[in-house]
Design a protein around this motif. Structure first.
Motif, mmCIF file in Angstrom:
data_model
loop_
_atom_site.group_PDB
_atom_site.id
_atom_site.type_symbol
_atom_site.label_atom_id
_atom_site.label_comp_id
_atom_site.label_asym_id
_atom_site.label_seq_id
_atom_site.Cartn_x
_atom_site.Cartn_y
_atom_site.Cartn_z
ATOM 1 N N PRO A 307 0.638 -1.299 0.152
ATOM 2 C CA PRO A 307 0.165 -0.083 -0.070
ATOM 3 C C PRO A 307 0.847 1.233 0.010
ATOM 4 O O PRO A 307 0.438 2.261 -0.508
ATOM 5 C CB PRO A 307 -0.751 -0.082 1.232
ATOM 6 N N LEU A 308 2.275 1.166 0.574
ATOM 7 C CA LEU A 308 2.958 2.405 0.774
ATOM 8 C C LEU A 308 3.368 2.705 -0.432
ATOM 9 O O LEU A 308 3.291 3.892 -1.213
ATOM 10 C CB LEU A 308 3.903 2.092 1.717
ATOM 11 N N VAL A 309 3.622 1.584 -1.784
ATOM 12 C CA VAL A 309 4.188 1.825 -2.795
ATOM 13 C C VAL A 309 2.941 2.459 -3.742
ATOM 14 O O VAL A 309 3.225 3.326 -4.604
ATOM 15 C CB VAL A 309 4.592 0.545 -3.425
ATOM 16 N N LEU A 310 1.869 1.774 -3.585
ATOM 17 C CA LEU A 310 0.507 2.333 -4.324
ATOM 18 C C LEU A 310 0.487 3.961 -3.785
ATOM 19 O O LEU A 310 0.394 4.361 -5.090
ATOM 20 C CB LEU A 310 -0.552 1.635 -3.804
ATOM 21 N N VAL A 719 12.728 0.467 -4.348
ATOM 22 C CA VAL A 719 11.461 0.772 -4.971
ATOM 23 C C VAL A 719 10.781 2.116 -4.572
ATOM 24 O O VAL A 719 10.607 3.181 -5.169
ATOM 25 C CB VAL A 719 10.385 -0.218 -4.994
ATOM 26 N N LEU A 720 10.960 2.143 -2.905
ATOM 27 C CA LEU A 720 10.497 3.326 -2.509
ATOM 28 C C LEU A 720 11.194 4.476 -2.886
ATOM 29 O O LEU A 720 10.537 5.766 -3.082
ATOM 30 C CB LEU A 720 10.463 3.266 -0.707
ATOM 31 N N VAL A 721 12.674 4.300 -2.851
ATOM 32 C CA VAL A 721 13.568 5.556 -3.095
ATOM 33 C C VAL A 721 13.389 5.971 -4.863
ATOM 34 O O VAL A 721 13.149 7.050 -4.989
ATOM 35 C CB VAL A 721 14.820 5.109 -2.967
ATOM 36 N N ALA A 722 13.167 4.774 -5.618
ATOM 37 C CA ALA A 722 12.830 5.148 -6.856
ATOM 38 C C ALA A 722 11.563 5.956 -7.176
ATOM 39 O O ALA A 722 11.478 6.897 -7.908
ATOM 40 C CB ALA A 722 13.137 4.100 -7.908
ATOM 41 N N SER A 723 10.658 5.380 -6.397
ATOM 42 C CA SER A 723 9.147 5.797 -6.838
ATOM 43 C C SER A 723 9.024 7.622 -6.155
ATOM 44 O O SER A 723 8.222 8.099 -6.897
ATOM 45 C CB SER A 723 8.105 5.093 -5.939
ATOM 46 N N ALA A 724 9.854 7.630 -5.145
ATOM 47 C CA ALA A 724 9.606 9.067 -4.720
ATOM 48 C C ALA A 724 10.449 10.159 -5.620
ATOM 49 O O ALA A 724 9.922 11.220 -5.662
ATOM 50 C CB ALA A 724 10.449 8.924 -3.175
ATOM 51 N N PHE A 725 11.426 9.581 -6.286
ATOM 52 C CA PHE A 725 12.306 10.657 -7.055
ATOM 53 C C PHE A 725 12.380 10.608 -8.458
ATOM 54 O O PHE A 725 12.692 11.379 -9.197
ATOM 55 C CB PHE A 725 13.883 10.748 -6.572
ATOM 56 N N ILE A 726 11.886 9.542 -9.117
ATOM 57 C CA ILE A 726 11.690 9.441 -10.515
ATOM 58 C C ILE A 726 10.253 9.562 -11.112
ATOM 59 O O ILE A 726 9.356 8.914 -10.443
ATOM 60 C CB ILE A 726 12.318 7.863 -10.857
ATOM 61 N N PRO A 727 10.395 10.158 -12.353
ATOM 62 C CA PRO A 727 9.129 10.661 -12.666
ATOM 63 C C PRO A 727 8.092 9.488 -13.410
ATOM 64 O O PRO A 727 7.340 9.754 -14.060
ATOM 65 C CB PRO A 727 9.242 11.698 -13.662
ATOM 66 N N PHE A 728 8.671 8.147 -13.502
ATOM 67 C CA PHE A 728 8.068 6.983 -14.255
ATOM 68 C C PHE A 728 8.348 6.087 -13.136
ATOM 69 O O PHE A 728 9.369 5.744 -12.381
ATOM 70 C CB PHE A 728 8.653 6.937 -15.503
ATOM 71 N N LEU A 729 7.878 4.665 -13.664
ATOM 72 C CA LEU A 729 7.951 3.698 -12.731
ATOM 73 C C LEU A 729 9.264 3.082 -13.067
ATOM 74 O O LEU A 729 9.638 3.023 -14.302
ATOM 75 C CB LEU A 729 7.003 2.457 -13.104
ATOM 76 N N PRO A 730 10.191 2.670 -11.725
ATOM 77 C CA PRO A 730 11.507 2.252 -12.140
ATOM 78 C C PRO A 730 11.328 0.861 -12.670
ATOM 79 O O PRO A 730 12.341 0.534 -13.413
ATOM 80 C CB PRO A 730 11.905 2.129 -10.719
ATOM 81 N N VAL A 784 21.824 -0.284 -2.007
ATOM 82 C CA VAL A 784 23.022 0.909 -2.186
ATOM 83 C C VAL A 784 23.259 0.691 -3.851
ATOM 84 O O VAL A 784 23.533 1.566 -4.426
ATOM 85 C CB VAL A 784 24.204 0.526 -1.221
ATOM 86 N N PHE A 785 23.440 -0.494 -4.267
ATOM 87 C CA PHE A 785 23.924 -0.761 -5.884
ATOM 88 C C PHE A 785 22.659 -0.570 -6.490
ATOM 89 O O PHE A 785 22.778 -0.281 -7.946
ATOM 90 C CB PHE A 785 24.426 -2.078 -5.723
ATOM 91 N N ASP A 786 21.566 -0.715 -6.030
ATOM 92 C CA ASP A 786 20.261 -0.302 -6.976
ATOM 93 C C ASP A 786 20.347 1.223 -7.322
ATOM 94 O O ASP A 786 20.219 1.767 -8.279
ATOM 95 C CB ASP A 786 18.824 -0.656 -6.206
ATOM 96 N N ILE A 787 20.564 2.038 -6.035
ATOM 97 C CA ILE A 787 20.678 3.547 -6.249
ATOM 98 C C ILE A 787 21.860 3.809 -7.117
ATOM 99 O O ILE A 787 21.628 4.664 -7.602
ATOM 100 C CB ILE A 787 20.699 4.098 -4.689
ATOM 101 N N THR A 788 22.969 2.967 -6.886
ATOM 102 C CA THR A 788 23.935 3.401 -7.779
ATOM 103 C C THR A 788 23.725 3.055 -9.168
ATOM 104 O O THR A 788 23.726 3.985 -10.149
ATOM 105 C CB THR A 788 25.305 2.622 -7.427
ATOM 106 N N THR A 789 22.862 2.049 -9.411
ATOM 107 C CA THR A 789 22.437 1.961 -10.875
ATOM 108 C C THR A 789 21.461 3.006 -11.350
ATOM 109 O O THR A 789 21.553 3.282 -12.410
ATOM 110 C CB THR A 789 21.583 0.502 -10.978
ATOM 111 N N PHE A 790 20.501 3.421 -10.481
ATOM 112 C CA PHE A 790 19.570 4.492 -10.780
ATOM 113 C C PHE A 790 20.380 5.696 -11.325
ATOM 114 O O PHE A 790 20.205 6.463 -12.269
ATOM 115 C CB PHE A 790 18.747 5.142 -9.724
ATOM 116 N N ALA A 791 21.732 5.947 -10.475
ATOM 117 C CA ALA A 791 22.327 7.153 -10.817
ATOM 118 C C ALA A 791 23.071 7.003 -12.077
ATOM 119 O O ALA A 791 23.140 8.034 -12.823
ATOM 120 C CB ALA A 791 23.238 7.456 -9.485
ATOM 121 N N LEU A 792 23.398 5.779 -12.423
ATOM 122 C CA LEU A 792 24.349 5.460 -13.442
ATOM 123 C C LEU A 792 23.453 5.676 -14.883
ATOM 124 O O LEU A 792 23.873 6.369 -15.728
ATOM 125 C CB LEU A 792 24.684 4.102 -13.439
#
Length: 904
Positions: A307-310, A719-730, A784-792
């Motif tokens: 529900p939090l992700v939703l 997913v929570l980090v990506a959902s909060a800062f990325i304008p599309f679904l990660p 940590v490495f997921d977020i590194t991949t997001f930045a990359l």
């Protein structure tokens, strides 16, 4: 990959609930209403109650005529005809499920229902690809489980056949009773019963001698009741109070009987009661509770995070339908849908391996209990010793050779009709005595007083000449001395004085010190004026001497005890035998005695005193069945996981009380019914192998649980980090489902993985709190490495707009899958993976295959179908650096974790 083992594993795949159904008779009895004998009869249908009462009051000849039977039983052809009409001797809950019921049960679990809901939502939103993928997962999961359990049912039937009980059935024209499987009994069969036998059906006693039956499971009566061939009180109408009726599921404690079968299967008293209650599983074991705790931990985590992700995606992206699909995909990704299959398949693989080593697993959970066991209680005879007793000495009261003593012991063993133990067999092996005595010609049996565990002696009465009867009694020394008033030495007979008694005890003590088991022999002559004798006649006897037996230690016992000690299993010897003999055997096999406790000592102790004593003592002698059960319960109350190994009638209560009951295929019926494990070879070496296999099983189950918990936690955090800062679904819902499916497939080989030797040295116990701590420690590492991949992907490859979201999603899809798959190798061992500890070939092959598929999907021709796209070469140049950094950080965290908390 070992395809032979894989094939054998799938053929022997057993689920706990299915196999438990075949061996649940005693568990069901435990769940029946426990009332007094007067109340329980009213729960029977009137027709059944009436028929039982009528049979009890009928003349035996008339009853046999009504059953179309005879005093020498039914012929095989008659029995087959009756069986066609009545069916097999099974109660209804043991019958297999229909394929429709089985298919529904294979589908019906919370995880499949959740996936079905997700497929339905995808279908209603016209996402046919997601519908197809999810639907395929559900269908494959259901059909695979259905197929495995159908195979399991056949395997369970085969195992059941190996340990199935038989009954001694009379057939016309046959000299000896035939051993017939209980399931084949029919009304009208005439059977022989003796001490240790399970009552296989509802029966009417035709002839009995000192027959005592334990029917506490039916009536709640704590003491065995005596049964007779006739009903003494004609006014009794309550079936269980009738003197001459026997009921399925009870057991013979002592004595012997001939009985005719009245009813079988569902038509029995037991079947009628079973129809009124639901056949339930045993109370959850520590193993089951541990699995349930972990499952609900992950499910609650999913219920909070989905529900939090939703909410975050719906609020930040504005597309609530897409956010709903994504949240449902997260829910599926967090659902430990493989946990039941991994747990069951790991246990099943252990059962297959143990079956090769002559160990039959009746209840799958017992395998894990094997590994958790830290105290093994075992009898002495046949476990520490060779179970091949031979007669070493036959001496008079002063220890001098005396043939007369052997003659009397032979007559006693020859004429008794109860359960012949190994001592009787050793006496009867002396064929020269038989030739000399010629008992069939020179003696006539008058009566016998059967053995029981309270008197610890038995007597026969024979007539050598018509002018007198000879009562010959043999048994434990103290119990024989208790009924003796005289002593015979040569031709002299004198009164048993305290001085003679002290000398006698010195002689028997000396024999015991030699490691001999001493059985006293006494007799008296009585006038030929009576035909029936009882316990009261065992008095005023003359002690004539002793027969002494030797049961040498097994050559493998010392090594097995040493191996068990090295693996953290303390062995305690519980025996009804003499304390001196037991202590001597323990010394010979290298079991360091930490204290000897006798049954009389235990009798005087309250529970608190006994709880302290069982911790400090490891040899217990001259025990009754109640003593054994009490010791086991005190050990369990002290926090130990207790195994009990026994094969006698007197072992059944302790077998049921233990965490893991262990018996052998040659055990009496009631012991085999009470056990969780059946050994085809009575050896401590076999037990040591079982302990190690149990620990391997537990370690591999725990690997999957830790992998799932830490991966799920890390994924949701990312997913929570990506959902909060990325304008599309990660990642799209389909990506999450495919990634989850591939990751689950990579875990299929976990049951076949190697286990570090260090993890096999000590008992393993469930620690649900450890899983939560492990999840918090290791889950964020992948984030940590997921977020590194997001930045990359965002800064290096420019995937920072909805138009380039496919590239972003493809980049995270590959890193996410590869780190998830690598975590299998990182978390399976506290050592450095691939170097200090290497996974099994099946697991290496499976994880390598899944990683290859993960890279192939965005790079191959199926990329468009899965809404992925090819990644640039620079990505694959940086990918190994990300993975190596992930491995290095995880290994560093493992070192810190092991130093602080240890590694389970």
């Amino acid at each position: 990959m070992n395809f032979t083992l894989l094939k054998e594993f799938f053929a022997g795949f057993l689920r706990t609930r299915r196999i438990g159904r075949h061996f649940r008779r005693l568990a069901l009895l435990d769940s029946l209403p426990q009332t007094d004998a007067g109340g329980i009869g009213r729960e029977l249908p009137q027709t059944l109650s009436h028929s039982l009462v009528e049979a009890a009051h009928s003349d035996p000849a008339a009853l046999l005529f009504r059953l179309d039977s005879h005093s020498d039983g039914l012929s095989q052809a008659q029995a087959d005809q009756v069986r066609e009409r009545t069916g097999p001797n099974e109660i209804e809950h043991e019958k297999p499920l229909s394929w429709r019921q089985h298919l529904w049960l294979s589908y019906r679990n919370p995880f499949n229902l959740l996936l079905t809901l997700l497929a339905l939502v995808s279908f209603l939103t016209d996402d046919m690809k997601a519908t197809t993928v999810i639907g395929t997962m559900v269908v494959l999961s259901t059909l695979l489980r259905f197929w495995q359990e159908a195979r399991a049912s056949k395997a369970a039937d085969a195992l059941k056949a190996l340990v199935s009980n038989t009954a001694s059935v009379l057939r016309p024209g046959q000299v000896r009773a035939a051993e017939v499987p209980i399931v084949q009994l029919v009304p009208g069969d005439v059977i022989h019963l003796s001490a240790g036998d399970m009552i296989p059906a509802d029966c009417r006693v035709l002839g009995a001698k000192d027959l005592f039956v334990a029917q506490a499971a039916m009536t709640g009566e704590s003491m065995p009741v005596e049964k007779f061939a006739t009903q003494r009180d004609a006014s009794v109408v309550n079936p269980v109070a009738l003197d001459n009726l026997l009921f399925m599921g009870t057991n013979v404690v002592s004595g012997a009987a001939t009985a005719v079968v009245l009813a079988t299967g569902n038509a029995t008293y037991f079947g009628a009661l079973a129809a009124r209650v639901t056949a339930t599983d045993r109370a959850p074991t520590a193993f089951q509770s541990g699995v349930n705790t972990v499952s609900w931990l992950l499910i609650r985590f999913m219920a909070v995070m989905a529900p939090l992700v939703l909410f975050i995606n719906g609020y930040t992206k504005g597309d609530w339908m897409e956010a709903l699909l994504f949240a449902l995909s997260i829910a599926v990704g967090l659902t430990p849908e493989m946990l039941p299959m991994i747990v069951t398949s790991t246990l099943a693989k252990g059962a297959v391996i143990l079956s090769r080593r002559k160990v039959i697993v009746k209840r799958l959970d017992a395998i894990q209990n094997f590994g958790a066991m830290d105290v093994l209680c075992t009898d002495k005879t046949g476990t520490l010793t060779q179970d091949r007793i031979f007669l070493a000495r036959h001496v008079d009261v002063w220890g001098e050779e005396a043939d007369e003593v052997l003659d009397m012991a032979y007559l006693n063993s020859y004429y008794q009709t109860g359960l012949k133990n190994l001592l009787d067999v050793a006496v009867l092996e002396h064929a020269e005595v038989h030739r000399e005595l010629q008992p069939a010609r020179n003696y006539r049996k008058v009566d016998e007083i059967p053995f029981d565990f309270n008197r610890r002696r038995m007597s026969v009465v024979v007539s050598e000449r018509d002018d007198h009867h000879e009562l010959i009694c043999k048994g434990a020394v103290d119990e024989i001395l208790a009924v003796c008033t005289q002593v015979r030495h040569g031709d002299q007979t004198e009164a048993l004085t305290p001085q003679l008694l002290a000398r006698i005890r010195q002689v028997t003590d000396d024999l015991n010190e030699e490691g001999l088991r001493v059985v006293a022999v006494a007799m008296k002559e009585v006038p030929p004026t009576q035909d029936t004798y009882g316990v009261a006649d065992e008095c005023g006897l003359t002690l004539t001497g002793y027969v002494a037996f030797l049961d040498p230690p097994k050559e493998s016992t010392a090594a097995a005890l040493k191996a068990l000690a090295q693996h953290g299993v303390a062995v305690k010897v519980l025996t009804g035998d003499n304390g001196r003999v037991t202590a001597k055997i323990c010394r010979e096999v290298g079991l360091e005695q930490q204290g000897l406790l006798l049954g009389d000592d235990i009798e005087r102790m309250d529970d608190a005193e006994l709880a302290a004593a069982v911790e400090t003592h490891n040899v217990f002698a001259r025990l009754s069945p109640a003593h054994k059960e009490r010791i086991v319960r005190r050990l369990k109350a002290g926090g130990h996981v207790v195994g009990f190994m026994g094969d006698g009638i007197n072992d059944a209560p302790a077998l049921r009380a233990a965490d893991i009951g262990i018996s052998v295929d040659t055990a009496v019926d009631i012991a085999k019914e009470a056990a969780d494990i059946i050994l085809l070879e009575k050896s401590l070496m076999v037990l040591e192998e079982g302990v190690l296999e149990g620990r391997r099983t537990f370690a591999n189950m725990l690997k999957y649980i830790k992998m799932t918990a830490s991966s799920n936690f890390g994924n949701v955090f990312s997913v929570l980090v990506a959902s909060a800062f990325i304008p599309f679904l990660p990642m799209l819902p389909m990506h999450l489902l495919v990634q989850n499916l591939l990751y689950d497939v990579s875990q299929i080989a976990v049951p076949f993985d190697n286990v570090d030797d260090e993890l096999l040295r000590r008992p393993q116990h469930w620690q649900p709190g450890e899983v939560g701590r492990f999840m918090v420690f290791f889950g964020p590492i992948s984030s940590v490495f997921d977020i590194t991949t997001f930045a990359l992907m965002w800064f290096v490859f420019g995937a920072n707009t909805p138009a380039h979201q496919t590239l972003f999603q493809s980049g995270w899809f590959v890193v996410g899958l590869l780190t998830q798959t690598l975590v299998v190798h990182m978390i399976r061992t506290p050592k450095i993976p691939f170097l200090q500890s290497r996974a099994s070939a099946p697991l290496m092959a499976m994880t390598a295959l899944i990683m290859a598929i993960g890279i192939f999907l965005p790079m191959g021709p199926l990329a468009h179908y899965f809404k992925l796209q090819a990644l640039p070469p620079l990505y694959f140049a940086l990918l190994p650096l990300i993975l190596l950094a992930y491995v290095a950080l995880t290994q560093a965290m493992k070192g810190f974790y092991v130093r602080r908390y240890g590694w389970q």
